[in-house]
Design a protein around this motif. Structure first.
Motif, PDB file in Angstrom:
ATOM      1  N   VAL A 207       0.851  -1.190   0.000  1.00  0.00           N
ATOM      2  CA  VAL A 207       0.000   0.000   0.000  1.00  0.00           C
ATOM      3  C   VAL A 207       0.890   1.244   0.000  1.00  0.00           C
ATOM      4  O   VAL A 207       2.002   1.211   0.545  1.00  0.00           O
ATOM      5  CB  VAL A 207      -0.956  -0.019   1.212  1.00  0.00           C
ATOM      6  CG1 VAL A 207      -0.180   0.009   2.519  1.00  0.00           C
ATOM      7  CG2 VAL A 207      -1.958   1.106   1.135  1.00  0.00           C
ATOM      8  N   HIS A 208       0.401   2.295  -0.614  1.00  0.00           N
ATOM      9  CA  HIS A 208       1.141   3.563  -0.620  1.00  0.00           C
ATOM     10  C   HIS A 208       0.989   4.261   0.721  1.00  0.00           C
ATOM     11  O   HIS A 208      -0.040   4.112   1.424  1.00  0.00           O
ATOM     12  CB  HIS A 208       0.637   4.472  -1.730  1.00  0.00           C
ATOM     13  CG  HIS A 208       0.973   3.974  -3.100  1.00  0.00           C
ATOM     14  ND1 HIS A 208       2.263   3.820  -3.551  1.00  0.00           N
ATOM     15  CD2 HIS A 208       0.171   3.576  -4.115  1.00  0.00           C
ATOM     16  CE1 HIS A 208       2.252   3.353  -4.787  1.00  0.00           C
ATOM     17  NE2 HIS A 208       0.987   3.196  -5.162  1.00  0.00           N
ATOM     18  N   ALA A 209       1.979   5.022   1.098  1.00  0.00           N
ATOM     19  CA  ALA A 209       1.916   5.792   2.338  1.00  0.00           C
ATOM     20  C   ALA A 209       0.669   6.666   2.330  1.00  0.00           C
ATOM     21  O   ALA A 209       0.328   7.284   1.310  1.00  0.00           O
ATOM     22  CB  ALA A 209       3.163   6.652   2.482  1.00  0.00           C
TER      23      ALA A 209
ATOM     24  N   GLY B 182      -2.310   5.487   2.792  1.00  0.00           N
ATOM     25  CA  GLY B 182      -3.451   4.652   2.453  1.00  0.00           C
ATOM     26  C   GLY B 182      -3.906   3.783   3.598  1.00  0.00           C
ATOM     27  O   GLY B 182      -3.253   3.700   4.636  1.00  0.00           O
TER      28      GLY B 182
ATOM     29  N   LYS C  18       2.228   4.505   7.248  1.00  0.00           N
ATOM     30  CA  LYS C  18       3.543   5.107   7.058  1.00  0.00           C
ATOM     31  C   LYS C  18       4.547   4.010   6.668  1.00  0.00           C
ATOM     32  O   LYS C  18       4.346   2.836   7.022  1.00  0.00           O
ATOM     33  CB  LYS C  18       4.003   5.772   8.360  1.00  0.00           C
ATOM     34  CG  LYS C  18       3.052   6.822   8.907  1.00  0.00           C
ATOM     35  CD  LYS C  18       3.535   7.337  10.243  1.00  0.00           C
ATOM     36  CE  LYS C  18       2.575   8.370  10.817  1.00  0.00           C
ATOM     37  NZ  LYS C  18       3.033   8.885  12.137  1.00  0.00           N
ATOM     38  N   PRO C  19       5.613   4.367   5.997  1.00  0.00           N
ATOM     39  CA  PRO C  19       6.623   3.347   5.659  1.00  0.00           C
ATOM     40  C   PRO C  19       7.130   2.589   6.881  1.00  0.00           C
ATOM     41  O   PRO C  19       7.440   1.392   6.777  1.00  0.00           O
ATOM     42  CB  PRO C  19       7.725   4.174   5.009  1.00  0.00           C
ATOM     43  CG  PRO C  19       7.015   5.343   4.404  1.00  0.00           C
ATOM     44  CD  PRO C  19       5.912   5.658   5.379  1.00  0.00           C
TER      45      PRO C  19
ATOM     46  N   THR D 126       5.746  -0.849   7.939  1.00  0.00           N
ATOM     47  CA  THR D 126       6.101  -2.064   7.202  1.00  0.00           C
ATOM     48  C   THR D 126       6.616  -3.125   8.158  1.00  0.00           C
ATOM     49  O   THR D 126       7.554  -2.889   8.924  1.00  0.00           O
ATOM     50  CB  THR D 126       7.176  -1.748   6.140  1.00  0.00           C
ATOM     51  OG1 THR D 126       6.619  -0.871   5.156  1.00  0.00           O
ATOM     52  CG2 THR D 126       7.662  -3.022   5.470  1.00  0.00           C
TER      53      THR D 126
ATOM     54  N   VAL E 210       4.532  -0.793   3.185  1.00  0.00           N
ATOM     55  CA  VAL E 210       4.061   0.557   2.904  1.00  0.00           C
ATOM     56  C   VAL E 210       5.153   1.283   2.122  1.00  0.00           C
ATOM     57  O   VAL E 210       6.261   1.474   2.613  1.00  0.00           O
ATOM     58  CB  VAL E 210       3.725   1.321   4.188  1.00  0.00           C
ATOM     59  CG1 VAL E 210       3.154   2.696   3.844  1.00  0.00           C
ATOM     60  CG2 VAL E 210       2.744   0.526   5.048  1.00  0.00           C
ATOM     61  N   SER E 211       4.816   1.681   0.908  1.00  0.00           N
ATOM     62  CA  SER E 211       5.787   2.372   0.067  1.00  0.00           C
ATOM     63  C   SER E 211       5.670   3.879   0.255  1.00  0.00           C
ATOM     64  O   SER E 211       4.587   4.413   0.474  1.00  0.00           O
ATOM     65  CB  SER E 211       5.556   2.014  -1.396  1.00  0.00           C
ATOM     66  OG  SER E 211       4.285   2.453  -1.823  1.00  0.00           O
ATOM     67  N   SER E 212       6.810   4.556   0.147  1.00  0.00           N
ATOM     68  CA  SER E 212       6.814   6.012   0.337  1.00  0.00           C
ATOM     69  C   SER E 212       6.543   6.741  -0.962  1.00  0.00           C
ATOM     70  O   SER E 212       6.508   6.165  -2.038  1.00  0.00           O
ATOM     71  CB  SER E 212       8.163   6.441   0.899  1.00  0.00           C
ATOM     72  OG  SER E 212       9.206   6.034   0.045  1.00  0.00           O
TER      73      SER E 212
END
Length: 124
Positions: free
Chosen positions: A11-13, A15, A86-87, A90, A122-124
């Protein structure tokens, strides 16, 4: 008792993501149940814990206000709704149960049962 965690993914940061923990028997006893996580190179930490019959909940400071733990005693499922990810969130997330209902003990990591873990990235 078996615990089956699911719902992890990428998921994107910022989200949301919802984790589920299916429990073979959640209602016949008074139990404490919760979520823990372990990031690469770090120790396992408590994320959120609750009780299936008493309104009492623990949250880690790092997730308070963003994550919500809830139980569905009809579906025998425990959820972890994660918002504003947030990243640093993860990790591999695990659900766990203290079958004597000792919430404080569970928060300290004393669990009778553990699920297999589900990876949240979680990707930044």
């Amino acid at each position: 008792v078996q615990l089956q965690a699911s719902g992890g993914g990428l998921v994107h940061a910022g989200g949301p993501l919802r984790l589920s923990c299916a429990v073979s028997d959640l209602t016949s006893e008074s139990v404490a149940i919760g979520w823990f996580r372990q990031a690469p190179g770090k120790e396992r930490e408590g994320v959120a814990c609750t009780h299936n019959r008493v309104s009492s909940t623990y949250y880690a400071d790092s997730v308070s206000g963003r994550f919500t733990i809830s139980t569905d005693n009809v579906k025998n499922t425990v959820y972890l709704q994660m918002n504003s990810l947030k990243p640093e969130d993860t990790a591999v997330y695990y659900c766990a149960m203290n079958r004597r209902g000792f919430l404080r003990s569970l928060w300290a990591g004393t669990a009778d049962y553990w699920g297999q873990g589900t990876l949240v990235t979680v990707s930044s």
